[in-house]
Design a protein around this motif. Structure first.
Motif, PDB file in Angstrom:
ATOM      1  N   THR A 117       0.851  -1.182   0.000  1.00 27.94           N
ATOM      2  CA  THR A 117       0.000   0.000   0.000  1.00 27.94           C
ATOM      3  C   THR A 117       0.890   1.238   0.000  1.00 27.94           C
ATOM      4  O   THR A 117       0.451   2.330  -0.298  1.00 27.94           O
ATOM      5  N   ARG A 118       2.152   1.018   0.375  1.00 24.52           N
ATOM      6  CA  ARG A 118       3.103   2.126   0.401  1.00 24.52           C
ATOM      7  C   ARG A 118       4.496   1.547   0.198  1.00 24.52           C
ATOM      8  O   ARG A 118       4.752   0.425   0.641  1.00 24.52           O
ATOM      9  N   ILE A 119       5.346   2.293  -0.462  1.00 22.03           N
ATOM     10  CA  ILE A 119       6.705   1.805  -0.705  1.00 22.03           C
ATOM     11  C   ILE A 119       7.710   2.787  -0.110  1.00 22.03           C
ATOM     12  O   ILE A 119       7.549   4.005  -0.232  1.00 22.03           O
ATOM     13  N   VAL A 120       8.695   2.229   0.591  1.00 16.56           N
ATOM     14  CA  VAL A 120       9.775   3.049   1.130  1.00 16.56           C
ATOM     15  C   VAL A 120      11.063   2.589   0.462  1.00 16.56           C
ATOM     16  O   VAL A 120      11.395   1.409   0.485  1.00 16.56           O
ATOM     17  N   GLY A 121      11.753   3.526  -0.171  1.00 15.99           N
ATOM     18  CA  GLY A 121      13.008   3.188  -0.843  1.00 15.99           C
ATOM     19  C   GLY A 121      14.180   3.607   0.016  1.00 15.99           C
ATOM     20  O   GLY A 121      14.234   4.734   0.503  1.00 15.99           O
ATOM     21  N   ILE A 122      15.108   2.668   0.227  1.00 15.41           N
ATOM     22  CA  ILE A 122      16.272   2.977   1.058  1.00 15.41           C
ATOM     23  C   ILE A 122      17.538   2.833   0.237  1.00 15.41           C
ATOM     24  O   ILE A 122      17.692   1.890  -0.541  1.00 15.41           O
ATOM     25  N   LYS A 123      18.413   3.815   0.396  1.00 10.58           N
ATOM     26  CA  LYS A 123      19.687   3.781  -0.317  1.00 10.58           C
ATOM     27  C   LYS A 123      20.758   4.304   0.628  1.00 10.58           C
ATOM     28  O   LYS A 123      20.588   5.380   1.207  1.00 10.58           O
ATOM     29  N   SER A 124      21.804   3.549   0.800  1.00 16.38           N
ATOM     30  CA  SER A 124      22.919   3.930   1.679  1.00 16.38           C
ATOM     31  C   SER A 124      22.450   4.434   3.054  1.00 16.38           C
ATOM     32  O   SER A 124      22.923   5.448   3.552  1.00 16.38           O
ATOM     33  N   GLY A 125      21.502   3.723   3.644  1.00 16.91           N
ATOM     34  CA  GLY A 125      21.093   4.052   5.015  1.00 16.91           C
ATOM     35  C   GLY A 125      20.180   5.259   5.146  1.00 16.91           C
ATOM     36  O   GLY A 125      19.991   5.778   6.240  1.00 16.91           O
ATOM     37  N   ARG A 126      19.619   5.760   4.028  1.00 11.82           N
ATOM     38  CA  ARG A 126      18.695   6.891   4.081  1.00 11.82           C
ATOM     39  C   ARG A 126      17.424   6.566   3.323  1.00 11.82           C
ATOM     40  O   ARG A 126      17.460   5.823   2.350  1.00 11.82           O
ATOM     41  N   VAL A 127      16.301   7.185   3.765  1.00 17.95           N
ATOM     42  CA  VAL A 127      15.061   7.038   3.015  1.00 17.95           C
ATOM     43  C   VAL A 127      15.116   7.988   1.833  1.00 17.95           C
ATOM     44  O   VAL A 127      15.214   9.199   2.017  1.00 17.95           O
ATOM     45  N   VAL A 128      15.086   7.448   0.600  1.00 19.04           N
ATOM     46  CA  VAL A 128      15.139   8.323  -0.568  1.00 19.04           C
ATOM     47  C   VAL A 128      13.798   8.384  -1.294  1.00 19.04           C
ATOM     48  O   VAL A 128      13.604   9.209  -2.171  1.00 19.04           O
ATOM     49  N   PHE A 129      12.882   7.483  -0.884  1.00 20.52           N
ATOM     50  CA  PHE A 129      11.538   7.534  -1.470  1.00 20.52           C
ATOM     51  C   PHE A 129      10.536   7.044  -0.434  1.00 20.52           C
ATOM     52  O   PHE A 129      10.816   6.114   0.326  1.00 20.52           O
ATOM     53  N   ASP A 130       9.373   7.720  -0.371  1.00 22.20           N
ATOM     54  CA  ASP A 130       8.331   7.277   0.544  1.00 22.20           C
ATOM     55  C   ASP A 130       7.002   7.694  -0.071  1.00 22.20           C
ATOM     56  O   ASP A 130       6.654   8.872  -0.060  1.00 22.20           O
ATOM     57  N   GLY A 131       6.297   6.739  -0.635  1.00 24.31           N
ATOM     58  CA  GLY A 131       5.041   7.112  -1.277  1.00 24.31           C
ATOM     59  C   GLY A 131       4.266   5.902  -1.763  1.00 24.31           C
ATOM     60  O   GLY A 131       4.633   4.765  -1.475  1.00 24.31           O
ATOM     61  N   SER A 132       3.197   6.152  -2.511  1.00 21.78           N
ATOM     62  CA  SER A 132       2.366   5.061  -2.997  1.00 21.78           C
ATOM     63  C   SER A 132       3.079   4.357  -4.159  1.00 21.78           C
ATOM     64  O   SER A 132       3.964   4.945  -4.782  1.00 21.78           O
ATOM     65  N   PRO A 133       2.677   3.109  -4.444  1.00 18.69           N
ATOM     66  CA  PRO A 133       3.319   2.379  -5.544  1.00 18.69           C
ATOM     67  C   PRO A 133       3.222   3.134  -6.867  1.00 18.69           C
ATOM     68  O   PRO A 133       4.130   3.079  -7.688  1.00 18.69           O
ATOM     69  N   GLU A 134       2.112   3.875  -7.059  1.00 16.35           N
ATOM     70  CA  GLU A 134       1.939   4.594  -8.318  1.00 16.35           C
ATOM     71  C   GLU A 134       2.972   5.711  -8.446  1.00 16.35           C
ATOM     72  O   GLU A 134       3.383   6.079  -9.545  1.00 16.35           O
TER      73      GLU A 134
END
Lengths: 263, 260
Positions: free
Chosen positions: A217-234
């Protein structure tokens, strides 16, 4: 709606130089099914393990249902952990015990030490465990030893064990990374359906983007220990995905696109 | 890639080592006055002794050894059970995942290694002085040695257990004793059975040696018959001992296969 889990400024450093998490802020609301994506080594697993303190964070705060996890003492921590289920990449079952006993282990956190040590599970707990196993299609396997099962079956036992805790939150660390596409689909379907049905919030670490998009229902993208994306799959654009997996693009689809074919 | 100089140095090192080893052998042979001719010359005497005095075993008095055999088996059972109980307690205190505190682990390891590194024959000799000749010093020395031995191998078996299941129980809020009961013990059972059976075998073998210091069992029959120059009886006892060890080896092997 009030978040059930609030993470602020979470940092984890190994030794003097290796930074696994570099200031994570994240809020989880009830009923959410969140996929945490990112290449291996991004800190996904460390993040999940910091939430139930299998790994002690270096800095930051984690509040779960108004209880502070980072400063909790042993007793409080046990109580908090008993409300958080966990599912592992390698299933982490006790191989020499029966499937039923493995599921009943989910009850241990909420039992007294004495009852737990002498396996004095209540009748209701046993019935619930069997009902869960039936629900996940394992009624034939109840009395088998855990090491007789296939990978997909083991992971479903892992899900039953987590559900047996009647948790508020489930942490799933790469639940399908060791499974073939067919088993992966069964496992993800079971996890998703049960979390939705029982109103359990779920954080799933995945490295396959298309699986994340299918279920989350929601995607969180992590890169090198930081949240770089936080939002809906769309909202997760191709560009963003490429940014998250920059330099490690080949990991995006490992057996994930095969799930599509297995549908 | 190795340079020529490195290769030459390696060769030199090897030759120096070989020279040292040869020197040590020659010195030792000279120092203990080892005599090859005496060794070779002794063979006919040994053969003569073996075939005239030792063989054939005197089968007629087999029934008289029934008592000592039963004694030995009973000592073995008692020593193994007690050593296993003591070893279990120490083993859990010594293993990394189950020790209540790292300091306890270190102290226990030191204590157990002391217990274990004194050979049981030495224990028996000391205990015979304390308790007098009889079966008790034999059993006590087996228990002392066995506890140390089992504590060590139990602890190692526990430390070899895969940590995945323990991690899962940790994650769901299980306590120390619950983890030991539900994650450690089930995985430790095969190792426990294997090593305990091995300890039983050891204690039967040990009974032959323990008899020599007067510590009871079938071994004391070896000493007794030899002291009386009844060598054909000694050979009977030795045959019984060999059969006993073979049977027990066979049985423990079968039990192991069935239980694991």
């Amino acid at each position: 709606m009030k978040p059930m889990l609030q993470i602020h400024g979470l940092k984890k450093q190994y030794g003097t130089s290796t930074v696994a998490l570099n200031g994570i802020d994240l809020e989880v609301h009830p009923n959410e099914f969140i996929a945490v994506i990112g290449p291996s080594g991004a800190g996904k697993s460390t993040l999940l393990r910091c939430i139930n303190r299998l790994i002690d964070p270096t800095a930051g705060s984690i509040a779960f249902l108004d209880q502070e996890i980072v400063g909790a003492n042993k007793k409080q921590l046990r109580q908090i952990r008993s409300q958080i289920g966990m599912i592992f990449q390698h299933y982490n079952l006790v191989d020499r015990l029966s499937v039923l006993e493995n599921v009943l282990h989910g009850r241990l956190g909420q039992m007294s030490a004495f009852n737990g040590v002498f396996s004095r599970y209540s009748e209701a707990d046993k019935l619930q465990a069997i009902a869960l196993l039936q629900k996940l299609g394992l009624e034939e396997q109840v009395y088998k030893r855990a090491d007789e099962l296939s990978g997909g079956q083991k992971q479903r036992v892992g899900i039953c064990r987590a559900l047996a805790q009647k948790p508020e939150l489930i942490l799933a660390d790469e639940p399908i990374a060791s499974l073939d596409p067919n088993s992966s689909k069964v496992v993800m379907d079971s996890l998703y359906a049960n979390c939705k049905e029982q109103g359990i919030a779920c954080l799933v670490n995945l490295h396959q983007v298309d699986v994340a998009k299918r279920y989350a229902t929601r995607i969180v993208g992590i890169k090198s220990g930081r949240v770089v994306f936080d939002g809906s799959p769309e909202e997760l654009t191709e560009r963003m995905t490429q940014h998250i997996y920059e330099g490690k693009e080949h990991q995006m689809f490992q057996n994930g696109s095969a799930i599509e074919q297995a549908v | 890639m190795q340079t020529a100089a490195a290769v030459t140095q390696k060769k030199l090192k090897r030759n120096v080592s070989l020279a040292f080893f040869a020197a040590a052998v020659v010195f030792s042979l000279w120092y203990i006055n080892f005599s090859f001719s005496e060794f070779i010359g002794g063979i006919p005497i040994f053969m003569n002794f073996l075939f005239t005095d030792f063989l054939p075993p005197k089968a007629s008095d087999l029934p008289t050894y029934f008592g000592p055999v039963l004694d030995t088996l009973a000592y073995g059972v008692v020593a193994t059970v007690l050593a296993s109980v003591i070893g279990l307690v120490f083993g859990f205190l010594m293993a990394r995942q189950t020790t209540p505190h790292p300091v306890i682990r270190t102290v226990m390891r030191g204590f157990i290694s002391l217990l274990r590194n004194i050979p049981f024959l030495v224990w028996a000799s000391i205990l015979v002085v304390i308790f007098g000749v009889g079966s008790m010093p034999g059993i006590f020395s087996l228990i002392l040695f066995g506890s140390g031995f089992l504590a060590r191998v139990y602890a190692e078996a526990i430390e070899e257990i895969d940590s995945h299941a323990t991690e899962a129980l940790d994650a769901m809020g299980a306590g120390y004793l619950q983890k030991i009961k539900h994650a450690i013990i089930p995985q430790f059972v095969p190792g426990y059975i294997s090593w305990t059976l091995f300890m039983f075998e050891l204690s039967i073998r040990a009974s032959a040696i323990l008899g020599l210091v007067g510590a009871g069992g079938i071994g004391s029959q070896i000493k007794l018959t030899m002291d009386l120059f009844q060598y054909n009886r000694t050979s009977t006892v030795i045959c019984i001992l060999i059969v006993m060890i073979l049977v027990i080896e066979f049985m423990t092997k079968r039990i192991r296969e069935r239980l694991i």
